[in-house]
Write an enzyme that holds these catalytic residues in place. Structure first.
Site, PDB file in Angstrom:
ATOM      1  N   TYR A  54       0.855  -0.949  -0.100  1.00  0.00           N
ATOM      2  CA  TYR A  54       0.053   0.120  -0.016  1.00  0.00           C
ATOM      3  C   TYR A  54       0.877   1.227   0.024  1.00  0.00           C
ATOM      4  O   TYR A  54       1.540   1.658   0.972  1.00  0.00           O
ATOM      5  CB  TYR A  54      -0.949   0.022   1.192  1.00  0.00           C
ATOM      6  CG  TYR A  54      -1.928  -0.922   1.304  1.00  0.00           C
ATOM      7  CD1 TYR A  54      -2.278  -1.610   0.168  1.00  0.00           C
ATOM      8  CD2 TYR A  54      -2.723  -1.051   2.473  1.00  0.00           C
ATOM      9  CE1 TYR A  54      -3.398  -2.712   0.156  1.00  0.00           C
ATOM     10  CE2 TYR A  54      -3.685  -2.189   2.397  1.00  0.00           C
ATOM     11  CZ  TYR A  54      -4.085  -2.796   1.386  1.00  0.00           C
ATOM     12  OH  TYR A  54      -5.119  -3.624   1.349  1.00  0.00           O
ATOM     13  N   LEU A 204     -18.670  -2.164   1.418  1.00  0.00           N
ATOM     14  CA  LEU A 204     -19.237  -1.156   0.633  1.00  0.00           C
ATOM     15  C   LEU A 204     -19.156  -1.047  -0.784  1.00  0.00           C
ATOM     16  O   LEU A 204     -19.595  -0.097  -1.410  1.00  0.00           O
ATOM     17  CB  LEU A 204     -18.780   0.087   1.308  1.00  0.00           C
ATOM     18  CG  LEU A 204     -19.126   0.279   2.851  1.00  0.00           C
ATOM     19  CD1 LEU A 204     -18.886   1.585   3.331  1.00  0.00           C
ATOM     20  CD2 LEU A 204     -20.541   0.045   3.315  1.00  0.00           C
ATOM     21  N   GLY A 207     -17.729   1.898  -2.714  1.00  0.00           N
ATOM     22  CA  GLY A 207     -18.436   2.906  -2.642  1.00  0.00           C
ATOM     23  C   GLY A 207     -19.844   3.153  -2.989  1.00  0.00           C
ATOM     24  O   GLY A 207     -20.594   3.872  -2.755  1.00  0.00           O
ATOM     25  N   LEU A 209     -22.216   0.935  -2.101  1.00  0.00           N
ATOM     26  CA  LEU A 209     -23.193   0.622  -1.046  1.00  0.00           C
ATOM     27  C   LEU A 209     -23.068   1.630   0.094  1.00  0.00           C
ATOM     28  O   LEU A 209     -23.754   1.728   1.084  1.00  0.00           O
ATOM     29  CB  LEU A 209     -22.919  -0.670  -0.378  1.00  0.00           C
ATOM     30  CG  LEU A 209     -23.371  -1.913  -1.390  1.00  0.00           C
ATOM     31  CD1 LEU A 209     -23.031  -3.359  -0.837  1.00  0.00           C
ATOM     32  CD2 LEU A 209     -25.006  -1.820  -1.296  1.00  0.00           C
ATOM     33  N   LEU A 223     -13.404  -2.291 -12.730  1.00  0.00           N
ATOM     34  CA  LEU A 223     -14.446  -2.461 -11.883  1.00  0.00           C
ATOM     35  C   LEU A 223     -15.622  -2.799 -12.825  1.00  0.00           C
ATOM     36  O   LEU A 223     -16.343  -1.579 -12.925  1.00  0.00           O
ATOM     37  CB  LEU A 223     -14.574  -1.943 -10.571  1.00  0.00           C
ATOM     38  CG  LEU A 223     -13.488  -1.785  -9.703  1.00  0.00           C
ATOM     39  CD1 LEU A 223     -13.836  -0.779  -8.760  1.00  0.00           C
ATOM     40  CD2 LEU A 223     -13.168  -2.879  -9.164  1.00  0.00           C
ATOM     41  N   PRO A 224     -16.137  -3.789 -13.274  1.00  0.00           N
ATOM     42  CA  PRO A 224     -17.080  -3.723 -14.062  1.00  0.00           C
ATOM     43  C   PRO A 224     -18.626  -2.984 -13.584  1.00  0.00           C
ATOM     44  O   PRO A 224     -19.576  -2.667 -14.437  1.00  0.00           O
ATOM     45  CB  PRO A 224     -17.328  -5.308 -14.795  1.00  0.00           C
ATOM     46  CG  PRO A 224     -16.047  -5.780 -14.442  1.00  0.00           C
ATOM     47  CD  PRO A 224     -15.400  -5.310 -13.426  1.00  0.00           C
TER      48      PRO A 224
END
Length: 324
Positions: A54, A204, A207, A209, A223-224
């Site tokens: 990260y 989530l 984002g 959710l 991210l499809p």
């Protein structure tokens, strides 16, 4: 904060953990991140998840700065290794060889400023290295006192069994949410059978959710769920959760987190945050208990298979042992 045990022999941790990945993305605000980590610890969120890749070590350095005198003794540090990045931060491969396990751990201990890591795990299954070899190397580090427990991440049921036969596994970190139900196929049952905890990330749905996705949360091309053909249908599913959350007086995000926690008392939810304001919301979600009628309503609003698109693009899905 309710507590849950990760694995039959693993650590006792809060039901909510702090995912620190967002703190090293984009243009990091280190002061806000330090304040978030400290606010989380003070609120009882004493499970902190990081990775050596990260921010190419930035996240571990940040944690060393954030932990105050006495914090280390009350914090469970979960750290991932094996993800390789170039100087520009691009992902370039995996390395879970035993020699890399030991080398990566040495650097992580120095960056974190600690003499041990509570849960150490490969970020993904390295297809070139038997999982038995990787787990065996971490087990040696447990014998030496540098690691307390072994975790796994994004691995399938067969790999979990093979790893657990070498050394007890504390938990499997896996993406699990109302939008990502894949672990229900076999992974959750396998973990329950073997007495292994589950640490759910992505609760989530990147984002979606939160109930407030505005379309400007960063790069989502891999991210499809966010593609032009899938996003409207997925946002419509989120809206079906709004009246359920409203009846409870909570946000959609809190409802989504509480749903994950309702799936079993061996499941812990990681909530990614980089601002202290997110901490209070996470704590409130951990306290929310959903009744049978509410769970039925949530299931009817977002039933399995209703989400449009896979959770990652095809090349990334092909790398996930958990999806095989």
């Amino acid at each position: 904060m309710q507590m849950r045990r990760l694995g039959a022999q693993g650590p006792l941790v809060p039901a909510i953990g702090l995912g620190c990945g967002p703190m090293s993305q984009g243009k990091p605000d280190d002061d806000a991140s330090v304040a978030t980590i400290r606010a989380a610890i003070d609120a009882g969120i004493a499970l902190i998840d990081t990775a050596d890749f990260y921010g190419n070590g930035h996240n571990e350095d940040l944690l060393r700065r954030a932990l105050r005198a006495g914090d280390r003794e009350r914090v469970v540090l979960s750290d991932k290794f094996g993800g390789l990045r170039d100087p520009a931060g691009r992902f370039i491969g995996l390395d879970a060889r035993p020699v890399h396990v030991k080398s990566a751990l040495g650097y992580s201990l120095q960056r974190l400023g600690t003499d041990h890591i509570d849960i150490y795990r490969p970020a993904r299954l390295d297809p070139a290295v038997p999982i038995e070899d990787t787990v065996g190397a971490i087990a040696e580090m447990i014998e030496a006192g540098w690691v307390r427990h072994i975790g796994l991440s994004e691995v399938g049921a067969e790999t979990i069994r093979r790893a657990h036969a070498v050394h007890p596994i504390a938990d499997v970190q896996i993406e699990y949410s109302l939008f990502a139900r894949g672990p229900e196929r076999a992974i959750l049952d396998t973990c329950r059978e073997l007495g292994i905890g589950v640490t759910a990330y992505g609760v989530l749905a990147h984002g979606l959710l939160t109930g407030s996705y505005s379309g400007d949360s960063g790069e989502t091309g891999h991210l499809p769920w966010f593609s032009a053909e899938n996003l409207p249908a997925n946002l419509a599913l989120v809206e079906r959760l709004r009246p359920i959350a409203g009846d409870l007086g909570v946000s959609i995000a809190q409802l989504a987190v509480a749903w994950v926690l309702s799936r079993g008392d061996s499941i812990v939810a990681l909530v990614g945050a980089s601002r202290p304001s997110r901490v209070d919301s996470a704590v409130a979600a951990a306290a929310l208990e959903l009744g049978g009628a509410q769970l039925d309503a949530i299931e009817a609003a977002v039933p399995p298979g209703s989400v449009s698109g896979t959770r990652y693009a095809a090349p990334l899905m092909a790398m996930l042992d958990s999806e095989r």
